[in-house]
Design a protein around this motif. Structure first.
Motif, PDB file in Angstrom:
ATOM      1  N   ILE A   8      21.678  27.196  48.803  1.00  0.00           N
ATOM      2  CA  ILE A   8      21.601  28.773  49.200  1.00  0.00           C
ATOM      3  C   ILE A   8      22.070  28.742  50.823  1.00  0.00           C
ATOM      4  O   ILE A   8      21.602  28.039  51.557  1.00  0.00           O
ATOM      5  CB  ILE A   8      20.075  29.394  49.055  1.00  0.00           C
ATOM      6  CG1 ILE A   8      19.554  29.129  47.824  1.00  0.00           C
ATOM      7  CG2 ILE A   8      20.138  30.782  49.628  1.00  0.00           C
ATOM      8  CD1 ILE A   8      18.171  29.774  47.777  1.00  0.00           C
ATOM      9  N   VAL A   9      23.090  29.248  50.932  1.00  0.00           N
ATOM     10  CA  VAL A   9      23.774  29.622  52.336  1.00  0.00           C
ATOM     11  C   VAL A   9      23.577  30.823  52.883  1.00  0.00           C
ATOM     12  O   VAL A   9      23.160  31.898  52.151  1.00  0.00           O
ATOM     13  CB  VAL A   9      25.233  29.129  52.139  1.00  0.00           C
ATOM     14  CG1 VAL A   9      25.303  27.683  51.820  1.00  0.00           C
ATOM     15  CG2 VAL A   9      26.055  30.078  51.241  1.00  0.00           C
ATOM     16  N   ASP A  10      24.179  31.035  54.153  1.00  0.00           N
ATOM     17  CA  ASP A  10      23.759  32.349  54.808  1.00  0.00           C
ATOM     18  C   ASP A  10      25.020  33.364  54.508  1.00  0.00           C
ATOM     19  O   ASP A  10      25.176  34.518  55.140  1.00  0.00           O
ATOM     20  CB  ASP A  10      23.851  32.159  56.417  1.00  0.00           C
ATOM     21  CG  ASP A  10      24.840  31.556  56.891  1.00  0.00           C
ATOM     22  OD1 ASP A  10      25.931  31.345  56.369  1.00  0.00           O
ATOM     23  OD2 ASP A  10      24.659  31.022  58.331  1.00  0.00           O
ATOM     24  N   GLY A  11      26.063  33.005  53.954  1.00  0.00           N
ATOM     25  CA  GLY A  11      27.311  33.776  53.699  1.00  0.00           C
ATOM     26  C   GLY A  11      28.339  33.899  54.541  1.00  0.00           C
ATOM     27  O   GLY A  11      29.465  34.502  54.474  1.00  0.00           O
ATOM     28  N   GLY A  12      28.262  32.882  55.386  1.00  0.00           N
ATOM     29  CA  GLY A  12      29.142  32.793  56.459  1.00  0.00           C
ATOM     30  C   GLY A  12      29.984  31.790  56.268  1.00  0.00           C
ATOM     31  O   GLY A  12      29.932  30.546  55.286  1.00  0.00           O
ATOM     32  N   ILE A  13      31.185  31.468  56.851  1.00  0.00           N
ATOM     33  CA  ILE A  13      32.169  30.342  56.868  1.00  0.00           C
ATOM     34  C   ILE A  13      31.517  29.141  56.739  1.00  0.00           C
ATOM     35  O   ILE A  13      31.982  28.256  56.089  1.00  0.00           O
ATOM     36  CB  ILE A  13      33.243  30.821  57.795  1.00  0.00           C
ATOM     37  CG1 ILE A  13      33.939  32.078  57.478  1.00  0.00           C
ATOM     38  CG2 ILE A  13      34.461  29.514  57.496  1.00  0.00           C
ATOM     39  CD1 ILE A  13      35.119  32.399  58.601  1.00  0.00           C
ATOM     40  N   ALA A  14      30.834  28.944  57.877  1.00  0.00           N
ATOM     41  CA  ALA A  14      30.250  27.512  58.053  1.00  0.00           C
ATOM     42  C   ALA A  14      29.453  27.028  57.108  1.00  0.00           C
ATOM     43  O   ALA A  14      29.223  25.801  56.718  1.00  0.00           O
ATOM     44  CB  ALA A  14      29.547  27.477  59.582  1.00  0.00           C
ATOM     45  N   GLY A  15      28.531  28.110  56.653  1.00  0.00           N
ATOM     46  CA  GLY A  15      27.544  27.925  55.446  1.00  0.00           C
ATOM     47  C   GLY A  15      28.218  27.406  54.270  1.00  0.00           C
ATOM     48  O   GLY A  15      27.842  26.308  53.619  1.00  0.00           O
TER      49      GLY A  15
ATOM     50  N   ALA B   3      28.245  23.396  52.633  1.00  0.00           N
ATOM     51  CA  ALA B   3      27.672  23.340  51.205  1.00  0.00           C
ATOM     52  C   ALA B   3      28.803  22.520  50.243  1.00  0.00           C
ATOM     53  O   ALA B   3      28.685  21.568  49.592  1.00  0.00           O
ATOM     54  CB  ALA B   3      27.330  24.697  50.782  1.00  0.00           C
ATOM     55  N   LEU B   4      30.175  23.025  50.416  1.00  0.00           N
ATOM     56  CA  LEU B   4      31.141  22.500  49.801  1.00  0.00           C
ATOM     57  C   LEU B   4      31.492  21.183  50.259  1.00  0.00           C
ATOM     58  O   LEU B   4      31.713  20.003  49.387  1.00  0.00           O
ATOM     59  CB  LEU B   4      32.369  23.477  50.085  1.00  0.00           C
ATOM     60  CG  LEU B   4      32.346  24.697  49.205  1.00  0.00           C
ATOM     61  CD1 LEU B   4      33.595  25.726  49.853  1.00  0.00           C
ATOM     62  CD2 LEU B   4      32.737  24.632  47.773  1.00  0.00           C
ATOM     63  N   ALA B   5      31.461  20.794  51.707  1.00  0.00           N
ATOM     64  CA  ALA B   5      31.605  19.327  52.082  1.00  0.00           C
ATOM     65  C   ALA B   5      30.621  18.569  51.340  1.00  0.00           C
ATOM     66  O   ALA B   5      30.867  17.201  50.988  1.00  0.00           O
ATOM     67  CB  ALA B   5      31.671  19.422  53.224  1.00  0.00           C
ATOM     68  N   TRP B   6      29.223  19.126  51.059  1.00  0.00           N
ATOM     69  CA  TRP B   6      28.453  18.152  50.838  1.00  0.00           C
ATOM     70  C   TRP B   6      28.539  17.828  49.190  1.00  0.00           C
ATOM     71  O   TRP B   6      28.288  16.765  48.778  1.00  0.00           O
ATOM     72  CB  TRP B   6      26.740  18.605  50.748  1.00  0.00           C
ATOM     73  CG  TRP B   6      25.763  17.752  50.419  1.00  0.00           C
ATOM     74  CD1 TRP B   6      25.206  16.774  50.811  1.00  0.00           C
ATOM     75  CD2 TRP B   6      25.179  17.694  49.031  1.00  0.00           C
ATOM     76  NE1 TRP B   6      24.320  16.137  50.147  1.00  0.00           N
ATOM     77  CE2 TRP B   6      24.177  16.932  48.907  1.00  0.00           C
ATOM     78  CE3 TRP B   6      25.058  18.787  48.075  1.00  0.00           C
ATOM     79  CZ2 TRP B   6      23.290  16.718  48.015  1.00  0.00           C
ATOM     80  CZ3 TRP B   6      24.306  18.494  47.110  1.00  0.00           C
ATOM     81  CH2 TRP B   6      23.379  17.591  46.975  1.00  0.00           C
ATOM     82  N   ILE B   7      28.907  18.935  48.407  1.00  0.00           N
ATOM     83  CA  ILE B   7      29.153  18.699  47.061  1.00  0.00           C
ATOM     84  C   ILE B   7      30.389  17.931  46.633  1.00  0.00           C
ATOM     85  O   ILE B   7      30.378  17.088  45.642  1.00  0.00           O
ATOM     86  CB  ILE B   7      29.126  20.144  46.308  1.00  0.00           C
ATOM     87  CG1 ILE B   7      27.810  20.866  46.305  1.00  0.00           C
ATOM     88  CG2 ILE B   7      30.045  20.172  45.002  1.00  0.00           C
ATOM     89  CD1 ILE B   7      27.822  22.168  45.584  1.00  0.00           C
TER      90      ILE B   7
END
Length: 363
Positions: free
Chosen positions: A277-284, A288-292
């Motif tokens: 679950i992310v905050d909806g911002g670019i960094a979030g 998350a994508l980098a981890w996946i």
């Protein structure tokens, strides 16, 4: 079909046989609804309201909300002439200005006939009475469900094509996700949406307009199944639950899933345990994508996806159907003193005034 409990619904669940009768609707999803079809739906609901003990209605039906219109008409009848009414599904968020005032007036009229609103999350349960000025004790919770079946998933094995998928239009915000995609030039992104970007898209992002046809749902599911991971970019600040069926479908397919936090998400998902679950911002999104996508994290990603699948299994259509049926049965038990419309007419003394017009209901 036998309907011993006298419950009729505009919703349809396969395990309702013998418990709830599904109203015969003049249209078939996902075909577009014509205005005439929705008028016919209202009329059929009014007829059902005369004959049956309870109506279980769809809050998000049609273009003009025929279920809600039926509730408005039913509200014109005396309470003793109305069936029990429960309204379930995607609820609404008031618009601003004059339109919002009209919407609230319509809901106020419909509220006279509605005994229970069944919303998708505990957060929405607490917020809905404030938004629409209805009694808090009328609000219940019936969580959303995945609608892909084991049979559907087993019918065709589809290979993972390595792209990131995001789809849907209602309550979505794709701009931050697209900006995050610039940071992953080697990874393709497929967006199934009518949204158009005001600026040029990154070369690794493709949009697919999923037209509303009989095959659009199947194509949407096919794109999701072929994805490496799925993002559900819910627009921040919404005051209603949205996107649950999309992320539950993704999780049930065993996809690593990223969800921007919105109303009701945490009723279904624990961050890091079942999905991210992310905050909806670019960094979030980027984090998350980098981890996946990190090769060193693949075991952890797969384990999270497996837990997500088991979590989504909990939110099955059968479970939702059972919960809805139980809610309506409980309402009937609590209102045993209210006669059926047709029974009230039968009980009227001979020579009494003409019976009132058929009760109706639709959203």
């Amino acid at each position: 079909m036998q309907n011993p409990q006298g419950i009729v619904s505009t919703l349809k669940f396969h395990n309702w046989a013998g418990r709830v009768r599904t109203l015969d609707l003049p249209y078939r999803a996902p075909a577009p609804h014509r205005a005439w079809d929705e008028a016919v739906t209202v009329w059929r609901l009014l007829g059902a309201a005369r004959r049956e003990r309870a109506l279980l209605l769809n809050s998000a039906s049609g273009r003009y909300h025929p279920d809600l219109i039926a509730c408005v008409l039913l509200g014109c009848l005396p309470k003793r002439r109305r069936p029990v009414v429960a309204l379930m599904g995607d609820m609404w968020e008031p618009s601003s200005g004059l339109r919002g005032l009209i919407e609230k007036a319509i809901v106020r009229l419909a509220d006279r006939s509605i005994d229970r609103y069944l919303v998708y999350s505990t957060e929405e349960r607490d917020l809905f009475p404030e938004l629409w000025n209805v009694r808090p004790d009328k609000i219940g919770v019936c969580h959303c469900y995945h609608h892909v079946s084991d049979e559907e998933l087993a019918a065709h094995e589809l290979a993972d094509e390595g792209y990131i998928f995001a789809g849907g239009d209602s309550g979505r915000d794709y701009a931050p996700l697209v900006e995050a995609a610039w940071q992953f030039p080697e990874t393709s992104f497929v967006l199934a949406t009518a949204w158009t970007s005001p600026t040029p898209l990154p070369p690794n992002v493709k949009t697919v307009l999923a037209e509303r046809t009989k095959t659009s749902h199947a194509e949407f599911i096919r794109l999701m199944r072929r994805a490496r991971a799925v993002v559900v970019p819910i627009r921040q600040g919404l005051r209603r639950s949205i996107g649950q069926q999309t992320f539950l479908n993704s999780m049930y397919m065993g996809k690593p899933t990223i969800i921007s936090g919105g109303l009701g998400v945490r009723d279904h998902v624990e961050n890091g345990e079942h999905a991210l679950i992310v905050d909806g911002g670019i960094a979030g999104y980027a984090g998350a994508l980098a981890w996946i996508l990190d090769p060193q994290n693949q075991r952890s990603v797969a384990e999270m996806a497996d837990r997500g699948r088991e979590r989504a299994r909990h939110f099955s259509p059968a479970r939702t159907a059972d919960s809805l049926c139980a809610e309506v049965v409980a309402l009937l038990s609590a209102t045993e003193g209210r006669p059926l419309a047709r029974h009230a007419a039968m009980a009227a003394p001979l020579g009494a005034g003409s019976s009132e017009p058929p009760a109706a209901q639709t959203r």
